[in-house]
Design a protein around this motif. Structure first.
Motif, short mmCIF file in Angstrom:
data_model
loop_
_atom_site.label_atom_id
_atom_site.label_comp_id
_atom_site.label_asym_id
_atom_site.label_seq_id
_atom_site.Cartn_x
_atom_site.Cartn_y
_atom_site.Cartn_z
N GLN A 65 9.09 20.05 35.15
CA GLN A 65 9.94 19.11 34.41
C GLN A 65 11.38 19.58 34.52
O GLN A 65 11.65 20.76 34.70
CB GLN A 65 9.53 19.08 32.93
N THR A 66 12.32 18.64 34.39
CA THR A 66 13.73 19.01 34.37
C THR A 66 14.00 19.77 33.09
O THR A 66 13.68 19.29 32.00
CB THR A 66 14.63 17.76 34.44
N GLY A 67 14.57 20.95 33.22
CA GLY A 67 14.82 21.78 32.06
C GLY A 67 16.07 21.36 31.30
O GLY A 67 16.92 20.64 31.83
N ASN A 68 16.16 21.82 30.07
CA ASN A 68 17.31 21.55 29.22
C ASN A 68 18.05 22.86 28.96
O ASN A 68 17.44 23.83 28.50
CB ASN A 68 16.87 20.96 27.88
N SER A 69 19.34 22.89 29.25
CA SER A 69 20.13 24.09 28.99
C SER A 69 20.14 24.39 27.50
O SER A 69 20.09 23.49 26.67
CB SER A 69 21.57 23.90 29.47
N CYS A 70 20.23 25.66 27.18
CA CYS A 70 20.31 26.07 25.78
C CYS A 70 21.10 27.37 25.69
O CYS A 70 21.27 28.08 26.68
CB CYS A 70 18.93 26.23 25.15
N ASP A 71 21.59 27.66 24.50
CA ASP A 71 22.35 28.89 24.26
C ASP A 71 21.48 29.97 23.61
O ASP A 71 21.93 31.07 23.36
CB ASP A 71 23.56 28.62 23.36
N THR A 72 20.25 29.64 23.34
CA THR A 72 19.33 30.56 22.68
C THR A 72 18.95 31.67 23.65
O THR A 72 18.75 31.43 24.84
CB THR A 72 18.06 29.81 22.24
N GLU A 73 18.86 32.89 23.13
CA GLU A 73 18.47 34.02 23.96
C GLU A 73 16.97 34.23 23.92
O GLU A 73 16.30 33.91 22.94
CB GLU A 73 19.18 35.29 23.48
N LEU A 74 16.46 34.76 25.01
CA LEU A 74 15.05 35.17 25.06
C LEU A 74 14.83 36.27 24.05
O LEU A 74 15.75 37.04 23.75
CB LEU A 74 14.70 35.67 26.46
N ILE A 75 13.63 36.38 23.53
CA ILE A 75 13.29 37.48 22.64
C ILE A 75 12.45 38.49 23.42
O ILE A 75 11.80 38.14 24.40
CB ILE A 75 12.54 37.00 21.38
N THR A 76 12.50 39.73 23.00
CA THR A 76 11.72 40.78 23.65
C THR A 76 10.54 41.14 22.76
O THR A 76 10.71 41.47 21.58
CB THR A 76 12.59 42.03 23.91
N ILE A 77 9.36 41.02 23.34
CA ILE A 77 8.13 41.43 22.66
C ILE A 77 7.46 42.44 23.58
O ILE A 77 7.13 42.12 24.71
CB ILE A 77 7.19 40.24 22.38
N LYS A 78 7.29 43.65 23.07
CA LYS A 78 6.88 44.79 23.89
C LYS A 78 7.94 44.89 24.98
O LYS A 78 9.09 44.98 24.69
CB LYS A 78 5.45 44.66 24.34
N ASN A 79 7.65 44.82 26.23
CA ASN A 79 8.71 44.90 27.24
C ASN A 79 8.94 43.56 27.93
O ASN A 79 9.59 43.49 28.96
CB ASN A 79 8.39 45.98 28.26
#
Length: 120
Positions: A65-79
């Protein structure tokens, strides 16, 4: 069910499987991370390995699907770098093995494009 790849451009990089798994620099053979098979819709990853080699990955699928830009950062779970919406793991980057990298990954579940830039 296996997905059908639409675009697969890989430079100086080896994946353990067709579109995911352990990820290696082909110049030095070092493991630089892990790309989760089922949770991403598109990946754009450029890096400079600790050995000085430059590599990249660009993969998307016929049903992407065509993605939507966002300003949210990825979260880190374990590594693992994960989607903050549903905590699904997208990619692990072994930063200590890389001099720099640029990542844009689209989550299959929420269609958001998460970007991350790291330079040392």
């Amino acid at each position: 069910m296996a997905r059908k790849i639409k675009t697969k451009n890989i430079e100086n990089t080896r994946l353990a499987a067709s579109y995911g798994g352990w990820t290696y620099c082909t110049s030095c053979g070092e493991n630089i991370g892990y790309l989760c098979y089922a949770t991403y819709d598109k990946i754009e990853f450029e890096y400079e390995c600790g050995c000085g080699s430059h590599g990249s990955i660009l993969i998307d699928f016929e049903d992407s699907q065509t993605g939507n830009s966002c300003d949210t950062e990825l979260i880190t779970i374990k590594n693992r770098l994960c989607c903050p919406e549903d905590s699904s793991p997208l990619i692990t980057i072994l930063e200590k093995k890389l001099k720099s990298y640029k990542l844009a990954v689209t989550c299959k579940a929420c269609s958001r494009i998460y970007e991350k830039l790291n330079g040392k």
